[in-house]
Design an enzyme around this catalytic site. Structure first.
Site, mmCIF file in Angstrom:
data_model
loop_
_atom_site.group_PDB
_atom_site.id
_atom_site.type_symbol
_atom_site.label_atom_id
_atom_site.label_comp_id
_atom_site.label_asym_id
_atom_site.label_seq_id
_atom_site.Cartn_x
_atom_site.Cartn_y
_atom_site.Cartn_z
ATOM 1 N N ALA A 37 -17.057 -0.835 0.204
ATOM 2 C CA ALA A 37 -16.522 0.133 1.158
ATOM 3 C C ALA A 37 -15.355 0.880 0.545
ATOM 4 O O ALA A 37 -14.738 0.425 -0.423
ATOM 5 C CB ALA A 37 -16.061 -0.583 2.434
ATOM 6 N N ASP A 50 -11.809 1.513 1.728
ATOM 7 C CA ASP A 50 -10.874 1.009 2.734
ATOM 8 C C ASP A 50 -9.812 2.066 3.008
ATOM 9 O O ASP A 50 -9.083 2.473 2.098
ATOM 10 C CB ASP A 50 -10.206 -0.283 2.251
ATOM 11 C CG ASP A 50 -11.143 -1.476 2.299
ATOM 12 O OD1 ASP A 50 -12.152 -1.403 3.030
ATOM 13 O OD2 ASP A 50 -10.868 -2.477 1.615
ATOM 14 N N ARG A 57 -1.239 9.636 16.757
ATOM 15 C CA ARG A 57 -0.775 10.296 15.533
ATOM 16 C C ARG A 57 -0.481 9.230 14.482
ATOM 17 O O ARG A 57 0.307 8.314 14.728
ATOM 18 C CB ARG A 57 0.484 11.118 15.818
ATOM 19 C CG ARG A 57 0.299 12.179 16.901
ATOM 20 C CD ARG A 57 -0.678 13.248 16.450
ATOM 21 N NE ARG A 57 -0.903 14.249 17.495
ATOM 22 C CZ ARG A 57 -1.745 15.259 17.393
ATOM 23 N NH1 ARG A 57 -2.467 15.401 16.293
ATOM 24 N NH2 ARG A 57 -1.887 16.119 18.385
ATOM 25 N N GLY A 74 -16.336 -8.674 -3.370
ATOM 26 C CA GLY A 74 -16.399 -8.833 -4.819
ATOM 27 C C GLY A 74 -15.527 -7.848 -5.564
ATOM 28 O O GLY A 74 -14.941 -8.177 -6.610
ATOM 29 N N ASN A 99 -12.709 -6.594 -4.437
ATOM 30 C CA ASN A 99 -11.347 -7.105 -4.305
ATOM 31 C C ASN A 99 -11.097 -8.273 -5.265
ATOM 32 O O ASN A 99 -10.023 -8.371 -5.880
ATOM 33 C CB ASN A 99 -11.079 -7.557 -2.871
ATOM 34 C CG ASN A 99 -10.909 -6.397 -1.911
ATOM 35 O OD1 ASN A 99 -10.620 -5.269 -2.321
ATOM 36 N ND2 ASN A 99 -11.094 -6.658 -0.631
ATOM 37 N N ARG A 158 -20.310 2.651 3.075
ATOM 38 C CA ARG A 158 -19.524 2.643 4.307
ATOM 39 C C ARG A 158 -18.042 2.862 4.032
ATOM 40 O O ARG A 158 -17.572 2.775 2.891
ATOM 41 C CB ARG A 158 -19.709 1.305 5.024
ATOM 42 C CG ARG A 158 -19.138 0.134 4.241
ATOM 43 C CD ARG A 158 -19.488 -1.192 4.862
ATOM 44 N NE ARG A 158 -19.035 -2.285 4.010
ATOM 45 C CZ ARG A 158 -18.246 -3.282 4.417
ATOM 46 N NH1 ARG A 158 -17.841 -3.334 5.661
ATOM 47 N NH2 ARG A 158 -17.868 -4.220 3.573
ATOM 48 N N ASP A 206 -9.964 -12.973 -0.640
ATOM 49 C CA ASP A 206 -10.479 -12.538 -1.938
ATOM 50 C C ASP A 206 -9.496 -12.874 -3.058
ATOM 51 O O ASP A 206 -9.899 -13.164 -4.187
ATOM 52 C CB ASP A 206 -10.735 -11.034 -1.926
ATOM 53 C CG ASP A 206 -11.760 -10.631 -0.876
ATOM 54 O OD1 ASP A 206 -12.715 -11.395 -0.667
ATOM 55 O OD2 ASP A 206 -11.593 -9.565 -0.261
#
Length: 308
Positions: free
Chosen positions: A12, A14, A29, A41, A43, A90, A257
């Protein structure tokens, strides 16, 4: 130095930001966003690289966020091998609430991998020369990927002579344990409880459940994450508990991780199992000190490890 290869089947981008208060209906805001590569993996590989280890992150990626993920890894200088896919990678996002200090984490499901794309991930790992000493598979399975795909991962690790390290959850964790052949498993308490089918609130029950995985021959080493209560190590040598480091909590993203990455790196360097887990705990604590989705820094890990 041994090379540790990681496989992230559902990576992903992040995104992390901050808002004064998180509440429904109103426009919130936010501060400037941070974009970082993510997925279990990836990370783990970032932690290993930051601690001076040799690693390679293998991952499937496609679409705009897949391109962004590749560029982010290139910017970090992290050795990586991208497997192109038709689906869109994603994104996940984290919002820190300024007034309360609470953190809200939103995790999206990710794309489906067709059989050819799954096989390409295995072939990418098999093509690496030299073969890795450890293969770390961490993070969620993408939607619609059969549990049996884990068998292909485990078979590949066995053929390469790589020690298999897993950080799974849910049904794939149950499947992997039933198959066995796991060098190191890092479940959370909730994951281990789900695996055994009952709550494990008592320390004696936790130790018995972790020890049973080792005695059954499914796993050689279990490192059970217990959050603020620290960690539990189970192996053929016995069971030992480790206290958590007392550090200010900024974010919990990537702490598990960090345990995996630092522990496996230390083991690959020939450290004792006990010292390796302590090093992993120090890395997790160093990650807890970082805002948003930031991971541990070597200077913090070394300081905590030697102070502890």
């Amino acid at each position: 130095m041994s090379r540790i290869v990681t496989l992230t089947l559902n990576p992903a981008i992040d995104v992390s930001t901050i808002a004064a208060r998180v509440e429904p209906t109103r426009k919130l805001r936010c501060g400037l966003p941070r974009y970082e590569p993510g997925g279990g993996g990836i990370n783990v590989a970032r932690v290993i690289e930051s601690l001076g280890g040799e690693t390679m992150a293998v991952y499937p990626a496609g679409g705009p966020f897949g391109e962004m993920l590749q560029r982010a890894l290139e910017a970090l200088g992290l050795p990586h091998l991208r497997v192109p896919i038709m689906g869109d990678t994603r994104e996940s996002f984290t919002v820190d609430e300024g007034e309360s200090g609470l953190q809200y984490r939103f995790v999206l499901p990710g794309p489906t991998l067709i059989p050819a794309e799954r096989q390409a991930c295995l072939e990418a790992i098999a093509s690496l020369v030299p073969a890795p000493s450890h293969l770390v598979v961490s993070g969620s399975f993408p939607p619609d990927v059969e549990l049996g795909f884990h068998d292909g991962i485990a078979d590949l690790a066995e053929r390469m002579g790589a020690k298999l390290v897993l950080d799974y959850s849910g049904e794939v964790l149950r499947h992997a344990v039933a198959r066995g052949g796991i060098h190191l498993l890092k479940p959370s308490l909730s994951e281990l409880s789900t695996l055994v089918g009952r709550p494990l609130d008592d320390e004696t029950e936790q130790e018995a459940a972790a020890r049973r995985l080792v005695e059954q021959g499914a796993v050689e080493i279990v490192v059970l994450s217990l959050g603020a209560a620290g960690a539990l190590l189970a192996s053929r040598e016995g069971v030992e508990r480790f206290r958590a480091f007392d550090v200010p909590l900024r974010s919990a993203v990537g702490a598990g991780d960090s345990v995996v990455g630092a522990t496996v790196l230390a083991l690959s360097r020939g450290w004792s199992l006990r010292d390796a887990v302590r090093y992993g705990m120090a890395a997790a604590a160093a990650t807890l000190m970082r805002p948003g989705t930031g991971l541990c820094r070597m200077e913090d890990v070394e300081r905590l490890y030697h102070e502890g």
